[in-house]
Design an enzyme around this catalytic site. Structure first.
Site, PDB file in Angstrom:
ATOM      1  N   GLY A  98       1.822   0.663  -4.013  1.00  0.00           N
ATOM      2  CA  GLY A  98       2.583  -0.625  -4.864  1.00  0.00           C
ATOM      3  C   GLY A  98       3.984   0.357  -5.608  1.00  0.00           C
ATOM      4  N   VAL A 109       0.421  -1.131   0.251  1.00  0.00           N
ATOM      5  CA  VAL A 109      -0.011  -0.129  -0.427  1.00  0.00           C
ATOM      6  C   VAL A 109       1.031   1.273  -0.127  1.00  0.00           C
ATOM      7  CG1 VAL A 109      -2.120  -0.963   1.497  1.00  0.00           C
ATOM      8  CG2 VAL A 109       0.138   0.263   2.180  1.00  0.00           C
ATOM      9  N   TYR A 110       1.869   1.089   0.384  1.00  0.00           N
ATOM     10  CA  TYR A 110       3.250   2.513  -0.059  1.00  0.00           C
ATOM     11  C   TYR A 110       3.166   3.389  -1.462  1.00  0.00           C
ATOM     12  CZ  TYR A 110       4.633   0.091   4.702  1.00  0.00           C
ATOM     13  OH  TYR A 110       4.689   0.486   5.678  1.00  0.00           O
ATOM     14  N   SER A 111       2.126   3.952  -1.608  1.00  0.00           N
ATOM     15  CA  SER A 111       2.256   4.827  -2.525  1.00  0.00           C
ATOM     16  C   SER A 111       1.682   3.646  -4.279  1.00  0.00           C
ATOM     17  CB  SER A 111       3.387   5.579  -3.430  1.00  0.00           C
ATOM     18  OG  SER A 111       3.949   6.213  -1.986  1.00  0.00           O
TER      19      SER A 111
END
Length: 312
Positions: free
Chosen positions: A28, A24-26
């Site tokens: 993917g 979920v960071y940016s």
């Protein structure tokens, strides 16, 4: 991309080889950039990534169901451009999916070679213990790590999760070790927060801390910084590195200068007197039943001794 590759270069040169990310960071992109930054040297690094949080609008685009975990793992492998993940974390506990379904799925990912070790993040004590019991009962892979919030201004981890980790052999990977940016040395008693700073945003998102408690901790950090020549964040990170059950501390550097400053938190140790000073400054009365259990330490030994109240 070039800066990300450079930061990986610096880390490997300094002996740091674990890189943490999540799907979920940016959306993917963090995994994609990390995959490109480690291209050609996959065998030299350990990758930690996570699943469970929502990644799309669909009903199966979240959670730790068999459907979502298999889908999420395959997507992470593609973005990271690797055929295995060293540590696969569940980003949070999914109370709507049976732990047997979750852990049997993770077991299959391990036996298939796509995942080396499994871990969790942000679990309560009963979440973790229930999961460990299920793994032991079925002979499945068990969580070897727990990614948790822990800092000098957030010591709740010590109340239950630290004793549990020590008892069950689950190491802690610490996120936000500088208390959502409050222990970077930019906040001090009687001084305004810098006009241009992420602190204005993180102070609202992070766990609330009273100004007086924060200033008390920062005063102690400043005193040790003046005596030792180390920076406030280096001292705060070093304190964590010496705590029971802590396996590693996750730092998020925006540039090479900040990375090198954080790396200098290792390779030395605070003295017992300095640790005691920080312990006293950051101590708070725990919630029930932990404050009551502290009245019976003869049979409930604490992993971290209580600071002496009258010490200077």
């Amino acid at each position: 991309m070039a800066e990300a590759t450079r930061l990986v270069d610096v880390c490997l040169h300094e002996g740091v080889n674990l890189f943490d990310t999540a799907d979920v960071y940016s959306d993917g992109l963090s995994e994609t950039i990390l995959g490109k930054a480690i291209a050609g040297r996959r065998e030299k690094v350990l990758i930690s990534t996570k699943a469970t949080f929502r990644t799309g609008p669909g009903p199966n685009d979240l959670g730790s169901s068999r459907h979502h975990l298999i889908q999420a793992c395959e997507a992470s492998l593609r973005r990271l451009a690797t055929d295995y993940i060293d540590i696969y974390h569940l980003h949070g506990f999914d109370a709507l999916t049976p732990v047997e379904e979750v852990l049997s799925t993770l077991e299959n990912l391990v036996t298939s070679g796509k995942v080396r070790y499994i871990a969790c993040s942000n679990f309560s004590g009963w979440h973790l213990m229930k999961s460990l019991e299920a793994s032991d009962r079925h002979g499945w892979a068990r969580y070897v790590g727990h990614q948790v919030y822990y800092s000098l201004i957030g010591r709740e981890y010590e109340w239950e999760l630290m004793p549990l980790g020590l008892d069950q052999g689950v190491g802690a990977l610490i996120w936000s070790p500088l208390g959502w940016g409050r222990l970077t040395g930019k906040i001090r008693r009687g001084q305004p927060v810098p006009a241009v700073s992420r602190l204005h945003k993180t102070s609202e998102q992070g766990p609330q801390v009273s100004d007086e408690h924060l200033y008390k901790v920062v005063d102690a950090l400043d005193a040790i910084a003046n005596d030792s020549g180390k920076s406030v964040p280096q001292i705060a990170l070093n304190w964590l590195l010496q705590r029971p059950s802590v396996a590693t501390v996750i730092i998020g550097a925006r540039n090479e200068e900040q990375l090198r400053q954080n790396l200098d938190a290792a390779g030395w140790n605070l003295s017992p007197e300095q640790i005691a000073k920080l312990d006293r400054a950051s101590e708070v009365t725990p919630i029930y039943p932990y404050w009551h259990q502290r009245q019976f330490v003869e049979r409930n030994p604490l992993p971290v001794p209580l600071p002496e109240k009258n010490a200077n």
